[in-house]
Design a protein around this motif. Structure first.
Motif, PDB file in Angstrom:
ATOM      1  N   LEU A  51       0.863  -1.181   0.000  1.00 22.16           N
ATOM      2  CA  LEU A  51       0.000   0.000   0.000  1.00 22.16           C
ATOM      3  C   LEU A  51       0.899   1.230   0.000  1.00 22.16           C
ATOM      4  O   LEU A  51       1.819   1.334   0.816  1.00 22.16           O
ATOM      5  N   LEU A  52       0.629   2.164  -0.909  1.00 24.62           N
ATOM      6  CA  LEU A  52       1.395   3.399  -1.000  1.00 24.62           C
ATOM      7  C   LEU A  52       0.445   4.563  -0.754  1.00 24.62           C
ATOM      8  O   LEU A  52      -0.591   4.690  -1.413  1.00 24.62           O
ATOM      9  N   PHE A  53       0.786   5.406   0.195  1.00 29.75           N
ATOM     10  CA  PHE A  53      -0.045   6.556   0.541  1.00 29.75           C
ATOM     11  C   PHE A  53       0.629   7.799  -0.006  1.00 29.75           C
ATOM     12  O   PHE A  53       1.786   8.071   0.289  1.00 29.75           O
ATOM     13  N   GLN A  54      -0.121   8.541  -0.837  1.00 32.05           N
ATOM     14  CA  GLN A  54       0.443   9.741  -1.466  1.00 32.05           C
ATOM     15  C   GLN A  54      -0.255  10.986  -0.945  1.00 32.05           C
ATOM     16  O   GLN A  54      -1.467  11.007  -0.760  1.00 32.05           O
ATOM     17  N   GLN A  55       0.550  12.005  -0.712  1.00 29.08           N
ATOM     18  CA  GLN A  55       0.063  13.282  -0.176  1.00 29.08           C
ATOM     19  C   GLN A  55      -0.895  13.952  -1.151  1.00 29.08           C
ATOM     20  O   GLN A  55      -0.620  14.032  -2.339  1.00 29.08           O
ATOM     21  N   THR A  56      -2.018  14.405  -0.620  1.00 25.34           N
ATOM     22  CA  THR A  56      -2.938  15.235  -1.381  1.00 25.34           C
ATOM     23  C   THR A  56      -3.513  16.279  -0.433  1.00 25.34           C
ATOM     24  O   THR A  56      -3.657  16.026   0.755  1.00 25.34           O
ATOM     25  N   ASP A  57      -3.807  17.437  -0.968  1.00 31.73           N
ATOM     26  CA  ASP A  57      -4.441  18.481  -0.173  1.00 31.73           C
ATOM     27  C   ASP A  57      -5.941  18.517  -0.407  1.00 31.73           C
ATOM     28  O   ASP A  57      -6.655  19.264   0.247  1.00 31.73           O
ATOM     29  N   ARG A  58      -6.405  17.716  -1.358  1.00 30.57           N
ATOM     30  CA  ARG A  58      -7.830  17.689  -1.682  1.00 30.57           C
ATOM     31  C   ARG A  58      -8.561  16.750  -0.730  1.00 30.57           C
ATOM     32  O   ARG A  58      -8.129  15.629  -0.507  1.00 30.57           O
ATOM     33  N   PRO A  59      -9.686  17.194  -0.171  1.00 29.25           N
ATOM     34  CA  PRO A  59     -10.459  16.311   0.709  1.00 29.25           C
ATOM     35  C   PRO A  59     -11.095  15.166  -0.086  1.00 29.25           C
ATOM     36  O   PRO A  59     -11.376  15.298  -1.275  1.00 29.25           O
ATOM     37  N   ASN A  60     -11.296  14.066   0.603  1.00 28.55           N
ATOM     38  CA  ASN A  60     -11.934  12.895   0.014  1.00 28.55           C
ATOM     39  C   ASN A  60     -13.452  13.100   0.097  1.00 28.55           C
ATOM     40  O   ASN A  60     -14.087  12.688   1.059  1.00 28.55           O
ATOM     41  N   LEU A  61     -14.004  13.769  -0.906  1.00 29.06           N
ATOM     42  CA  LEU A  61     -15.417  14.142  -0.864  1.00 29.06           C
ATOM     43  C   LEU A  61     -16.352  12.982  -1.185  1.00 29.06           C
ATOM     44  O   LEU A  61     -17.507  12.990  -0.794  1.00 29.06           O
ATOM     45  N   ASP A  62     -15.876  12.007  -1.914  1.00 27.45           N
ATOM     46  CA  ASP A  62     -16.736  10.904  -2.328  1.00 27.45           C
ATOM     47  C   ASP A  62     -15.992   9.575  -2.204  1.00 27.45           C
ATOM     48  O   ASP A  62     -15.629   8.956  -3.191  1.00 27.45           O
ATOM     49  N   PRO A  63     -15.737   9.127  -0.951  1.00 30.05           N
ATOM     50  CA  PRO A  63     -14.981   7.890  -0.772  1.00 30.05           C
ATOM     51  C   PRO A  63     -15.762   6.681  -1.275  1.00 30.05           C
ATOM     52  O   PRO A  63     -16.987   6.686  -1.306  1.00 30.05           O
ATOM     53  N   GLY A  64     -15.031   5.677  -1.687  1.00 31.28           N
ATOM     54  CA  GLY A  64     -15.678   4.412  -1.996  1.00 31.28           C
ATOM     55  C   GLY A  64     -15.696   3.990  -3.442  1.00 31.28           C
ATOM     56  O   GLY A  64     -16.179   2.914  -3.758  1.00 31.28           O
ATOM     57  N   TRP A  65     -15.182   4.807  -4.355  1.00 27.96           N
ATOM     58  CA  TRP A  65     -15.172   4.371  -5.750  1.00 27.96           C
ATOM     59  C   TRP A  65     -14.373   3.094  -5.885  1.00 27.96           C
ATOM     60  O   TRP A  65     -14.717   2.215  -6.653  1.00 27.96           O
ATOM     61  N   VAL A  66     -13.297   3.026  -5.145  1.00 20.68           N
ATOM     62  CA  VAL A  66     -12.506   1.803  -5.050  1.00 20.68           C
ATOM     63  C   VAL A  66     -12.336   1.531  -3.567  1.00 20.68           C
ATOM     64  O   VAL A  66     -12.065   2.446  -2.790  1.00 20.68           O
ATOM     65  N   HIS A  67     -12.517   0.291  -3.165  1.00 19.51           N
ATOM     66  CA  HIS A  67     -12.282  -0.049  -1.770  1.00 19.51           C
ATOM     67  C   HIS A  67     -11.635  -1.428  -1.700  1.00 19.51           C
ATOM     68  O   HIS A  67     -11.653  -2.180  -2.662  1.00 19.51           O
ATOM     69  N   LEU A  68     -11.046  -1.727  -0.552  1.00 19.26           N
ATOM     70  CA  LEU A  68     -10.379  -3.001  -0.346  1.00 19.26           C
ATOM     71  C   LEU A  68     -11.332  -3.979   0.327  1.00 19.26           C
ATOM     72  O   LEU A  68     -12.018  -3.614   1.279  1.00 19.26           O
ATOM     73  N   ASP A  69     -11.356  -5.210  -0.152  1.00 20.76           N
ATOM     74  CA  ASP A  69     -12.053  -6.307   0.516  1.00 20.76           C
ATOM     75  C   ASP A  69     -10.990  -7.141   1.205  1.00 20.76           C
ATOM     76  O   ASP A  69     -10.079  -7.660   0.548  1.00 20.76           O
ATOM     77  N   CYS A  70     -11.073  -7.244   2.523  1.00 23.88           N
ATOM     78  CA  CYS A  70     -10.020  -7.874   3.320  1.00 23.88           C
ATOM     79  C   CYS A  70     -10.521  -9.159   3.972  1.00 23.88           C
ATOM     80  O   CYS A  70     -11.627  -9.193   4.500  1.00 23.88           O
ATOM     81  N   SER A  71      -9.695 -10.182   3.938  1.00 24.69           N
ATOM     82  CA  SER A  71     -10.007 -11.447   4.597  1.00 24.69           C
ATOM     83  C   SER A  71      -9.505 -11.390   6.029  1.00 24.69           C
ATOM     84  O   SER A  71      -8.378 -10.962   6.280  1.00 24.69           O
TER      85      SER A  71
END
Length: 113
Positions: A51-71
């Motif tokens: 998992l790579l986390f990249q800096q953004t200044d934009r708020p996540n206004l609409d989360p969920g377009w892609v999500h992780l399914d975890c076992s």
């Protein structure tokens, strides 16, 4: 049919990459490592997706377009640990294929267990 690509890393926008990487490292394993330019990598080890986390200044206004399914071994225990680490329970869901719990990390990115 042979695979054309192998997903080696999932990149997630974050307002606080180090904080989010620390949260996810507690869930998937590995140690957050700053890679420069606002990026923080979590590598949980051989055969597991980084998992790579990249800096953004934009708020996540609409989360969920892609999500992780975890076992997980125990959904309820995992949900409790996620909340203890600063995440939150979104909802419990089920359909004819089974049941799952929708959770969110500290910045609101959803994932399912």
């Amino acid at each position: 049919m042979a695979a054309l690509v192998v997903v080696s890393c999932v990149t997630i926008n974050a307002r606080e990459p180090a904080r989010l990487a620390e949260f996810w490292s507690r869930l998937v394993g590995g140690t957050p490592v700053g890679t420069g330019n606002g990026y923080v990598l979590v590598d949980p080890g051989e055969g597991r997706t980084r998992l790579l986390f990249q800096q953004t200044d934009r708020p996540n206004l609409d989360p969920g377009w892609v999500h992780l399914d975890c076992s997980v071994e125990d959904r309820e225990a995992t949900a409790a640990e996620v909340e203890a680490l600063g995440g939150r329970l979104v909802e419990r869901r089920s359909d004819s294929n089974g049941s799952w719990i929708v959770l969110a990390d500290p910045e609101g990115n959803p994932f399912c267990v």
